[in-house]
Design a protein around this motif. Sequence first.
Motif, PDB file in Angstrom:
ATOM      1  N   MET A  58      36.321  36.439  51.559  1.00 39.01           N
ATOM      2  CA  MET A  58      35.334  35.806  52.441  1.00 39.01           C
ATOM      3  C   MET A  58      35.765  34.414  52.902  1.00 39.01           C
ATOM      4  O   MET A  58      35.352  33.942  53.965  1.00 39.01           O
ATOM      5  CB  MET A  58      33.972  35.751  51.721  1.00 39.01           C
ATOM      6  CG  MET A  58      32.838  35.265  52.586  1.00 39.01           C
ATOM      7  SD  MET A  58      32.636  36.320  54.062  1.00 39.01           S
ATOM      8  CE  MET A  58      31.379  35.409  54.946  1.00 39.01           C
TER       9      MET A  58
ATOM     10  N   GLU B 135      41.607  26.833  44.099  1.00 34.77           N
ATOM     11  CA  GLU B 135      41.696  28.269  43.790  1.00 34.77           C
ATOM     12  C   GLU B 135      42.589  28.424  42.560  1.00 34.77           C
ATOM     13  O   GLU B 135      43.721  27.951  42.556  1.00 34.77           O
ATOM     14  CB  GLU B 135      42.279  29.001  45.009  1.00 34.77           C
ATOM     15  CG  GLU B 135      42.862  30.384  44.740  1.00 34.77           C
ATOM     16  CD  GLU B 135      41.830  31.427  44.334  1.00 34.77           C
ATOM     17  OE1 GLU B 135      40.824  31.620  45.039  1.00 34.77           O
ATOM     18  OE2 GLU B 135      42.030  32.057  43.256  1.00 34.77           O
TER      19      GLU B 135
ATOM     20  N   ARG C   8      47.139  33.502  45.632  1.00 35.16           N
ATOM     21  CA  ARG C   8      46.159  33.379  46.721  1.00 35.16           C
ATOM     22  C   ARG C   8      46.107  31.949  47.254  1.00 35.16           C
ATOM     23  O   ARG C   8      45.981  31.713  48.451  1.00 35.16           O
ATOM     24  CB  ARG C   8      44.771  33.814  46.243  1.00 35.16           C
ATOM     25  CG  ARG C   8      44.623  35.327  46.225  1.00 35.16           C
ATOM     26  CD  ARG C   8      43.163  35.734  46.092  1.00 35.16           C
ATOM     27  NE  ARG C   8      42.644  35.525  44.754  1.00 35.16           N
ATOM     28  CZ  ARG C   8      42.762  36.394  43.760  1.00 35.16           C
ATOM     29  NH1 ARG C   8      43.365  37.535  43.935  1.00 35.16           N
ATOM     30  NH2 ARG C   8      42.265  36.129  42.565  1.00 35.16           N
TER      31      ARG C   8
ATOM     32  N   ASP D 204      30.003  34.958  42.475  1.00 37.07           N
ATOM     33  CA  ASP D 204      28.625  34.452  42.340  1.00 37.07           C
ATOM     34  C   ASP D 204      28.410  33.572  41.100  1.00 37.07           C
ATOM     35  O   ASP D 204      27.683  32.576  41.146  1.00 37.07           O
ATOM     36  CB  ASP D 204      27.630  35.628  42.266  1.00 37.07           C
ATOM     37  CG  ASP D 204      27.827  36.638  43.390  1.00 37.07           C
ATOM     38  OD1 ASP D 204      28.622  36.342  44.312  1.00 37.07           O
ATOM     39  OD2 ASP D 204      27.205  37.711  43.341  1.00 37.07           O
TER      40      ASP D 204
ATOM     41  N   SER E 134      24.502  35.083  56.114  1.00 33.29           N
ATOM     42  CA  SER E 134      25.282  35.156  57.348  1.00 33.29           C
ATOM     43  C   SER E 134      24.642  36.004  58.448  1.00 33.29           C
ATOM     44  O   SER E 134      25.022  35.885  59.607  1.00 33.29           O
ATOM     45  CB  SER E 134      26.693  35.645  57.054  1.00 33.29           C
ATOM     46  OG  SER E 134      26.658  36.630  56.063  1.00 33.29           O
TER      47      SER E 134
ATOM     48  N   TRP F  57      34.509  43.283  40.435  1.00 32.64           N
ATOM     49  CA  TRP F  57      33.606  42.292  39.820  1.00 32.64           C
ATOM     50  C   TRP F  57      32.184  42.467  40.313  1.00 32.64           C
ATOM     51  O   TRP F  57      31.216  42.147  39.620  1.00 32.64           O
ATOM     52  CB  TRP F  57      34.124  40.848  39.952  1.00 32.64           C
ATOM     53  CG  TRP F  57      34.158  40.150  41.297  1.00 32.64           C
ATOM     54  CD1 TRP F  57      35.277  39.812  42.003  1.00 32.64           C
ATOM     55  CD2 TRP F  57      33.055  39.615  42.063  1.00 32.64           C
ATOM     56  NE1 TRP F  57      34.942  39.145  43.170  1.00 32.64           N
ATOM     57  CE2 TRP F  57      33.579  39.009  43.229  1.00 32.64           C
ATOM     58  CE3 TRP F  57      31.660  39.618  41.893  1.00 32.64           C
ATOM     59  CZ2 TRP F  57      32.789  38.406  44.211  1.00 32.64           C
ATOM     60  CZ3 TRP F  57      30.864  39.014  42.874  1.00 32.64           C
ATOM     61  CH2 TRP F  57      31.433  38.421  44.010  1.00 32.64           C
TER      62      TRP F  57
HETATM   63  N1  LIG Z   1      27.840  35.822  53.405  1.00 29.56           N
HETATM   64  C1  LIG Z   1      28.481  36.967  53.429  1.00 29.56           C
HETATM   65  O1  LIG Z   1      28.275  37.784  54.300  1.00 29.56           O
HETATM   66  C2  LIG Z   1      29.507  37.264  52.357  1.00 29.56           C
HETATM   67  C3  LIG Z   1      30.464  38.277  52.527  1.00 29.56           C
HETATM   68  C4  LIG Z   1      31.389  38.483  51.496  1.00 29.56           C
HETATM   69  C5  LIG Z   1      31.335  37.718  50.338  1.00 29.56           C
HETATM   70  N2  LIG Z   1      30.373  36.769  50.201  1.00 29.56           N
HETATM   71  C6  LIG Z   1      30.284  35.945  48.979  1.00 29.56           C
HETATM   72  O2  LIG Z   1      31.455  35.152  48.880  1.00 29.56           O
HETATM   73  C7  LIG Z   1      31.808  34.982  47.513  1.00 29.56           C
HETATM   74  C8  LIG Z   1      33.255  35.415  47.323  1.00 29.56           C
HETATM   75  O3  LIG Z   1      33.377  36.780  47.642  1.00 29.56           O
HETATM   76  P1  LIG Z   1      34.805  37.399  48.010  1.00 29.56           P
HETATM   77  O4  LIG Z   1      34.557  38.766  48.518  1.00 29.56           O
HETATM   78  O5  LIG Z   1      35.584  36.455  48.841  1.00 29.56           O
HETATM   79  O6  LIG Z   1      35.433  37.498  46.538  1.00 29.56           O
HETATM   80  P2  LIG Z   1      36.950  37.472  46.135  1.00 29.56           P
HETATM   81  O7  LIG Z   1      37.000  38.014  44.753  1.00 29.56           O
HETATM   82  O8  LIG Z   1      37.781  38.115  47.212  1.00 29.56           O
HETATM   83  O9  LIG Z   1      37.327  35.909  46.152  1.00 29.56           O
HETATM   84  C9  LIG Z   1      36.851  34.980  45.215  1.00 29.56           C
HETATM   85  C10 LIG Z   1      37.956  33.955  44.964  1.00 29.56           C
HETATM   86  O10 LIG Z   1      37.440  32.915  44.143  1.00 29.56           O
HETATM   87  C11 LIG Z   1      38.437  32.595  43.171  1.00 29.56           C
HETATM   88  N3  LIG Z   1      37.785  31.979  42.024  1.00 29.56           N
HETATM   89  C12 LIG Z   1      37.304  32.569  40.917  1.00 29.56           C
HETATM   90  N4  LIG Z   1      36.772  31.638  40.104  1.00 29.56           N
HETATM   91  C13 LIG Z   1      36.915  30.450  40.713  1.00 29.56           C
HETATM   92  C14 LIG Z   1      36.564  29.114  40.366  1.00 29.56           C
HETATM   93  N5  LIG Z   1      35.923  28.846  39.244  1.00 29.56           N
HETATM   94  N6  LIG Z   1      36.888  28.117  41.237  1.00 29.56           N
HETATM   95  C15 LIG Z   1      37.522  28.392  42.387  1.00 29.56           C
HETATM   96  N7  LIG Z   1      37.860  29.652  42.785  1.00 29.56           N
HETATM   97  C16 LIG Z   1      37.566  30.657  41.942  1.00 29.56           C
HETATM   98  C17 LIG Z   1      39.106  33.919  42.850  1.00 29.56           C
HETATM   99  O11 LIG Z   1      40.372  33.729  42.255  1.00 29.56           O
HETATM  100  C18 LIG Z   1      39.175  34.550  44.242  1.00 29.56           C
HETATM  101  O12 LIG Z   1      40.354  34.199  44.928  1.00 29.56           O
HETATM  102  C19 LIG Z   1      30.810  35.805  46.700  1.00 29.56           C
HETATM  103  O13 LIG Z   1      29.801  34.970  46.194  1.00 29.56           O
HETATM  104  C20 LIG Z   1      30.219  36.774  47.708  1.00 29.56           C
HETATM  105  O14 LIG Z   1      28.888  37.132  47.404  1.00 29.56           O
HETATM  106  C21 LIG Z   1      29.472  36.532  51.188  1.00 29.56           C
END
Ligand SMILES: NC(=O)c1ccc[n+]([C@@H]2O[C@H](COP(=O)([O-])OP(=O)(O)OC[C@H]3O[C@@H](n4cnc5c(N)ncnc54)[C@H](O)[C@@H]3O)[C@@H](O)[C@H]2O)c1
Length: 360
Positions: free
Chosen positions: A21, A42, A47, A82, A131, A181
């Motif tokens: 995201m 990150e 990544r 989350d 969003s 997850w």
């Molecule tokens: N608004 C929307 O439409 C929408 C869409 C997709 C995802 N999301 C939200 O975005 C968030 C991420 O989702 P995603 O699909 O990108 O997940 P993802 O697993 O692809 O990415 C999460 C990233 O965060 C990193 N991470 C983990 N712990 C961390 C920390 N303590 N500090 C910094 N980085 C850390 C991970 O290594 C990973 O690269 C979630 O909360 C999800 O609900 C929202």
Amino acid sequence: MSMEKSKRRLVRLAIIGTGGMARTHAKSFQAIRGAKLVAIAEPDIGRRTAFALEFGVPAAFASTRELLARADFDAVSIVTPDAFHAETSIACLRAGKHVLCEKPLALNHRDALRMVKAARAAGTINMVNFSYRNWPCIHAVAELIARGDLGTIVHVEANYLQTWLTSKVWGDWHTTPAWLWRLSKRHGSNGVLGDIGVHIVDFATYPVGGIRKVYAQLKAFPKAPRDRIGEYVLDANDSAVLNVEFANGALGTIHTTRWSSGHANRLFLKISGTKGAVEIDSERSVDSFRLCAGKDLDAVKWTEVKAKPTPNIYQRFITSIRTGRQDQPDFARGAAVQQVLDACFASDAADRPVRLKARR
Ligand SMILES: NC(=O)c1ccc[n+]([C@@H]2O[C@H](COP(=O)([O-])OP(=O)(O)OC[C@H]3O[C@@H](n4cnc5c(N)ncnc54)[C@H](O)[C@@H]3O)[C@@H](O)[C@H]2O)c1
């Protein structure tokens, strides 16, 4: 500062968590004049490096703590899984940053309220990334209902359907950490309800108003031997059905699932009032909605109504920072939706309807 200058004022941004995201955040900010991505945090080195390279980010850190200690920036997008939203947001707010946090705002209402409190103390801009507020149709419908064009709202149907457990539409979930997850409570997921249920609750309550009672059923269907893949215990709900009563007395059903074959990502909302009804179907259009009201009621005729364009949340966030005027959806809104989710979990656990204490 003149209006023109304040519209262009440089806003230096950081992104925390650079998975799937975060790419949308980076691209959306880079499309805004004067918004500059200057740092990321990150933990995953692969990544982190790839993201910094792709988006030309000059500073990359392994943790939020390092980012806050060493980088100079104004605002941050929190795009971690989350479970990290609450503590990361609070740390950034305490450092005086403006914060756009991904949904769900937190894992529970109590944590969401702590975030609201931290945001009030910081006095900075705070927003949650619901969003689908980027879609013009939802604002047009909210305005139409606020004008009273549908009369008193009596009935609501809302659903959010995805198919990634029955298809490879977004890759193979069995081998993709970003999907795994989301299926695991131990990894901080509140299941489909916490992940996308949060969107459809916002989508329905933004035009109709808050929910005062909910009766929820949540299920995690079997999907792997012993409900486990590697470190991931697949115990988070993947289907949710809510019967709700809105604050104005309207009844509604809201449901969401990851098992809806044939629908990659569909939001549907039908709102019926004493003088007419509206319908949004994202698979048809997000720039317009269907209306049956007035002289069309007797002929049961539906008309497509075009909505006017709306700024996306990234644009709203930057504008809020520049003008100092807090836009919606803010952390308080995120917390209000979180309260509905908490009530759903309580209802499912007790197998009975649950009343909400406060509404917004
Ligand atoms: N608004 C929307 O439409 C929408 C869409 C997709 C995802 N999301 C939200 O975005 C968030 C991420 O989702 P995603 O699909 O990108 O997940 P993802 O697993 O692809 O990415 C999460 C990233 O965060 C990193 N991470 C983990 N712990 C961390 C920390 N303590 N500090 C910094 N980085 C850390 C991970 O290594 C990973 O690269 C979630 O909360 C999800 O609900 C929202």
